[in-house]
Design a protein around this motif. Sequence first.
Motif, PDB file in Angstrom:
ATOM      1  N   VAL A   1      55.589  30.644  12.015  1.00  0.00           N
ATOM      2  CA  VAL A   1      55.461  32.052  12.361  1.00  0.00           C
ATOM      3  C   VAL A   1      56.773  32.479  12.997  1.00  0.00           C
ATOM      4  O   VAL A   1      57.251  31.843  13.936  1.00  0.00           O
ATOM      5  N   THR A   2      57.384  33.556  12.488  1.00  0.00           N
ATOM      6  CA  THR A   2      58.707  33.942  12.970  1.00  0.00           C
ATOM      7  C   THR A   2      58.732  35.388  13.440  1.00  0.00           C
ATOM      8  O   THR A   2      57.893  36.211  13.070  1.00  0.00           O
ATOM      9  N   ALA A   3      59.716  35.653  14.284  1.00  0.00           N
ATOM     10  CA  ALA A   3      59.983  37.012  14.753  1.00  0.00           C
ATOM     11  C   ALA A   3      61.491  37.202  14.773  1.00  0.00           C
ATOM     12  O   ALA A   3      62.212  36.423  15.395  1.00  0.00           O
ATOM     13  N   LYS A   4      61.967  38.213  14.065  1.00  0.00           N
ATOM     14  CA  LYS A   4      63.402  38.457  13.964  1.00  0.00           C
ATOM     15  C   LYS A   4      63.819  39.805  14.544  1.00  0.00           C
ATOM     16  O   LYS A   4      65.000  40.049  14.749  1.00  0.00           O
ATOM     17  N   GLU A   5      62.836  40.669  14.771  1.00  0.00           N
ATOM     18  CA  GLU A   5      63.151  42.032  15.176  1.00  0.00           C
ATOM     19  C   GLU A   5      63.148  42.178  16.702  1.00  0.00           C
ATOM     20  O   GLU A   5      62.226  41.714  17.375  1.00  0.00           O
ATOM     21  N   GLY A   6      64.149  42.824  17.214  1.00  0.00           N
ATOM     22  CA  GLY A   6      64.234  43.063  18.643  1.00  0.00           C
ATOM     23  C   GLY A   6      63.604  44.375  19.042  1.00  0.00           C
ATOM     24  O   GLY A   6      63.259  45.207  18.191  1.00  0.00           O
ATOM     25  N   GLY A   7      63.443  44.559  20.332  1.00  0.00           N
ATOM     26  CA  GLY A   7      62.981  45.826  20.863  1.00  0.00           C
ATOM     27  C   GLY A   7      61.494  46.081  20.748  1.00  0.00           C
ATOM     28  O   GLY A   7      61.034  47.185  21.039  1.00  0.00           O
ATOM     29  N   ILE A   8      60.705  45.096  20.313  1.00  0.00           N
ATOM     30  CA  ILE A   8      59.263  45.307  20.212  1.00  0.00           C
ATOM     31  C   ILE A   8      58.525  44.156  20.894  1.00  0.00           C
ATOM     32  O   ILE A   8      59.018  43.022  20.963  1.00  0.00           O
TER      33      ILE A   8
ATOM     34  N   THR B   1      57.119  25.994  20.004  1.00  0.00           N
ATOM     35  CA  THR B   1      57.761  27.306  19.997  1.00  0.00           C
ATOM     36  C   THR B   1      59.246  27.184  20.285  1.00  0.00           C
ATOM     37  O   THR B   1      59.717  26.181  20.832  1.00  0.00           O
ATOM     38  N   HIS B   2      59.950  28.248  19.911  1.00  0.00           N
ATOM     39  CA  HIS B   2      61.402  28.319  20.104  1.00  0.00           C
ATOM     40  C   HIS B   2      61.739  29.761  20.452  1.00  0.00           C
ATOM     41  O   HIS B   2      61.304  30.696  19.773  1.00  0.00           O
ATOM     42  N   GLY B   3      62.479  29.955  21.527  1.00  0.00           N
ATOM     43  CA  GLY B   3      62.861  31.299  21.943  1.00  0.00           C
ATOM     44  C   GLY B   3      64.369  31.467  21.928  1.00  0.00           C
ATOM     45  O   GLY B   3      65.112  30.538  22.250  1.00  0.00           O
ATOM     46  N   SER B   4      64.821  32.634  21.561  1.00  0.00           N
ATOM     47  CA  SER B   4      66.262  32.882  21.512  1.00  0.00           C
ATOM     48  C   SER B   4      66.750  33.505  22.814  1.00  0.00           C
ATOM     49  O   SER B   4      65.966  33.973  23.649  1.00  0.00           O
ATOM     50  N   GLU B   5      68.047  33.533  22.957  1.00  0.00           N
ATOM     51  CA  GLU B   5      68.683  34.033  24.182  1.00  0.00           C
ATOM     52  C   GLU B   5      68.260  35.476  24.461  1.00  0.00           C
ATOM     53  O   GLU B   5      68.274  36.343  23.588  1.00  0.00           O
ATOM     54  N   GLY B   6      67.846  35.713  25.709  1.00  0.00           N
ATOM     55  CA  GLY B   6      67.559  37.068  26.144  1.00  0.00           C
ATOM     56  C   GLY B   6      66.240  37.638  25.694  1.00  0.00           C
ATOM     57  O   GLY B   6      65.984  38.832  25.881  1.00  0.00           O
ATOM     58  N   SER B   7      65.341  36.814  25.129  1.00  0.00           N
ATOM     59  CA  SER B   7      64.056  37.310  24.657  1.00  0.00           C
ATOM     60  C   SER B   7      62.929  36.427  25.180  1.00  0.00           C
ATOM     61  O   SER B   7      63.123  35.249  25.490  1.00  0.00           O
ATOM     62  N   PHE B   8      61.731  36.994  25.246  1.00  0.00           N
ATOM     63  CA  PHE B   8      60.549  36.254  25.682  1.00  0.00           C
ATOM     64  C   PHE B   8      59.783  35.714  24.476  1.00  0.00           C
ATOM     65  O   PHE B   8      59.532  36.441  23.514  1.00  0.00           O
ATOM     66  N   SER B   9      59.399  34.442  24.565  1.00  0.00           N
ATOM     67  CA  SER B   9      58.377  33.892  23.669  1.00  0.00           C
ATOM     68  C   SER B   9      57.267  33.371  24.561  1.00  0.00           C
ATOM     69  O   SER B   9      57.517  32.916  25.688  1.00  0.00           O
ATOM     70  N   GLY B  10      56.028  33.459  24.089  1.00  0.00           N
ATOM     71  CA  GLY B  10      54.937  33.058  24.967  1.00  0.00           C
ATOM     72  C   GLY B  10      53.679  32.664  24.224  1.00  0.00           C
ATOM     73  O   GLY B  10      53.511  32.952  23.038  1.00  0.00           O
ATOM     74  N   VAL B  11      52.795  32.008  24.961  1.00  0.00           N
ATOM     75  CA  VAL B  11      51.507  31.545  24.440  1.00  0.00           C
ATOM     76  C   VAL B  11      50.408  32.241  25.224  1.00  0.00           C
ATOM     77  O   VAL B  11      50.421  32.267  26.456  1.00  0.00           O
ATOM     78  N   VAL B  12      49.466  32.809  24.492  1.00  0.00           N
ATOM     79  CA  VAL B  12      48.321  33.504  25.071  1.00  0.00           C
ATOM     80  C   VAL B  12      47.101  32.591  25.007  1.00  0.00           C
ATOM     81  O   VAL B  12      46.935  31.835  24.046  1.00  0.00           O
ATOM     82  N   PHE B  13      46.228  32.644  26.027  1.00  0.00           N
ATOM     83  CA  PHE B  13      44.959  31.926  25.954  1.00  0.00           C
ATOM     84  C   PHE B  13      43.915  32.640  26.793  1.00  0.00           C
ATOM     85  O   PHE B  13      44.230  33.493  27.614  1.00  0.00           O
ATOM     86  N   ASN B  14      42.644  32.286  26.546  1.00  0.00           N
ATOM     87  CA  ASN B  14      41.501  32.961  27.175  1.00  0.00           C
ATOM     88  C   ASN B  14      41.545  34.464  26.958  1.00  0.00           C
ATOM     89  O   ASN B  14      41.200  35.256  27.851  1.00  0.00           O
ATOM     90  N   ALA B  15      41.968  34.888  25.760  1.00  0.00           N
ATOM     91  CA  ALA B  15      41.945  36.312  25.425  1.00  0.00           C
ATOM     92  C   ALA B  15      40.501  36.758  25.268  1.00  0.00           C
ATOM     93  O   ALA B  15      39.769  36.243  24.418  1.00  0.00           O
ATOM     94  N   GLN B  16      40.086  37.714  26.095  1.00  0.00           N
ATOM     95  CA  GLN B  16      38.709  38.175  26.094  1.00  0.00           C
ATOM     96  C   GLN B  16      38.411  39.023  24.856  1.00  0.00           C
ATOM     97  O   GLN B  16      39.290  39.332  24.060  1.00  0.00           O
TER      98      GLN B  16
ATOM     99  N   GLY C   1      61.163  40.821  21.836  1.00  0.00           N
ATOM    100  CA  GLY C   1      62.570  40.696  21.457  1.00  0.00           C
ATOM    101  C   GLY C   1      63.437  41.680  22.222  1.00  0.00           C
ATOM    102  O   GLY C   1      63.491  42.865  21.879  1.00  0.00           O
ATOM    103  N   LEU C   2      64.094  41.221  23.243  1.00  0.00           N
ATOM    104  CA  LEU C   2      64.898  42.108  24.080  1.00  0.00           C
ATOM    105  C   LEU C   2      66.257  42.409  23.457  1.00  0.00           C
ATOM    106  O   LEU C   2      66.922  43.368  23.836  1.00  0.00           O
ATOM    107  N   SER C   3      66.683  41.575  22.530  1.00  0.00           N
ATOM    108  CA  SER C   3      67.938  41.823  21.812  1.00  0.00           C
ATOM    109  C   SER C   3      67.595  42.031  20.338  1.00  0.00           C
ATOM    110  O   SER C   3      66.433  42.034  19.969  1.00  0.00           O
ATOM    111  N   ASN C   4      68.620  42.244  19.509  1.00  0.00           N
ATOM    112  CA  ASN C   4      68.354  42.456  18.092  1.00  0.00           C
ATOM    113  C   ASN C   4      69.545  41.949  17.285  1.00  0.00           C
ATOM    114  O   ASN C   4      70.666  42.418  17.498  1.00  0.00           O
ATOM    115  N   PRO C   5      69.386  41.010  16.368  1.00  0.00           N
ATOM    116  CA  PRO C   5      68.119  40.364  16.028  1.00  0.00           C
ATOM    117  C   PRO C   5      67.768  39.241  17.000  1.00  0.00           C
ATOM    118  O   PRO C   5      68.582  38.876  17.853  1.00  0.00           O
TER     119      PRO C   5
END
Length: 321
Positions: free
Chosen positions: A161-168, A195-210, A304-308
């Motif tokens: 699963v990938t994410a390339k777009e910043g600002g969202i 998981t793998h996160g790039s410079e200046g951006s957040f990657s995260g894991v969610v759990f116990n989502a109601q 994604g705080l930066s782009n890309p």
Amino acid sequence: MSTIIKYCKRVLALVVLLMTGCDREETGLPVNTAPIPRILEFTPANAMPGSILTIRGTNFSPDIGKNEVKFNQTVVPIESASESEIQVKIPELDLKQVGISVRSNGKISNRRILSLVRIRKFEDLFERQGFGPAGPSVTPGPFGPEWRITQGRFALADGKVTAKEGGIESLMFFEPEGLDLVAGDGNFFKMTVDTHGSEGSFSGVVFNAQEDRKRFYLLRMNGGLVQFLKTGPAGLNDWARVVFSEGIPEFQAGVPLRIEISSSIPGQFLFKVTNLASNTQIMDRTVTDENPYSGGVPGFYFFGLSNPVNIWFDNVSVELL
């Protein structure tokens, strides 16, 4: 005449008694004076096939060869033995309960019932054909019926699963039937995600989502900044609680990580994070929320705080007991 007959009978009885006594002395079997073994308890009280079971009791033999353990009528190999404990590996049995007995030094113990439990496992390795960025409006969902994107956009490339777009800010949830992250009262969950996160951006894991998919826990990383957050009814950025937020230098941008989150007590979570590049553990921490969310599902998050950006997730696995 009767006196003679009585006398002969007495002599005959005496001869028989003497002969019987000689036979007993010559052919008599040794008496087994070993104490009778007794099973007192099992640890764990409920166990699963493949795990080690400790049988606690009395009058076992410390010599493994003088013990025999049966699961119903099946003899199982013994791992170790002492006078008060015997350890065995639970065989694969398609049963909910099994009767266990121990023979030690030729004597048979009482029979106790062990309840068998089985771990339910849910996983996705994402080993399928890739596709470009997709959001909530794409139906049916491109990741399959077990996944739901509720915000932002995700893609699938190179089996990840990938994410390339910043600002969202993006969220997706893993929702296979029967997956419910409950802890306590004999329930346990463990989830792992790479998981793998790039410079200046957040990657995260969610759990116990109601059920509303607004309230959940989020463990997210931005380089060396690591945050464990709890959202309120408005969802992202409605932080009901910041459990911790701190700089941890070992969390470096661009380094692949394996995140493991487990819980057997409501509101008590164990985080283990491994640097996959060096195969070293960089976090082993237990944290507590006194007013916890219970149940629910896991998911992925990125901002994604930066782009890309170059963020990916892979090898999600959830085990439930």
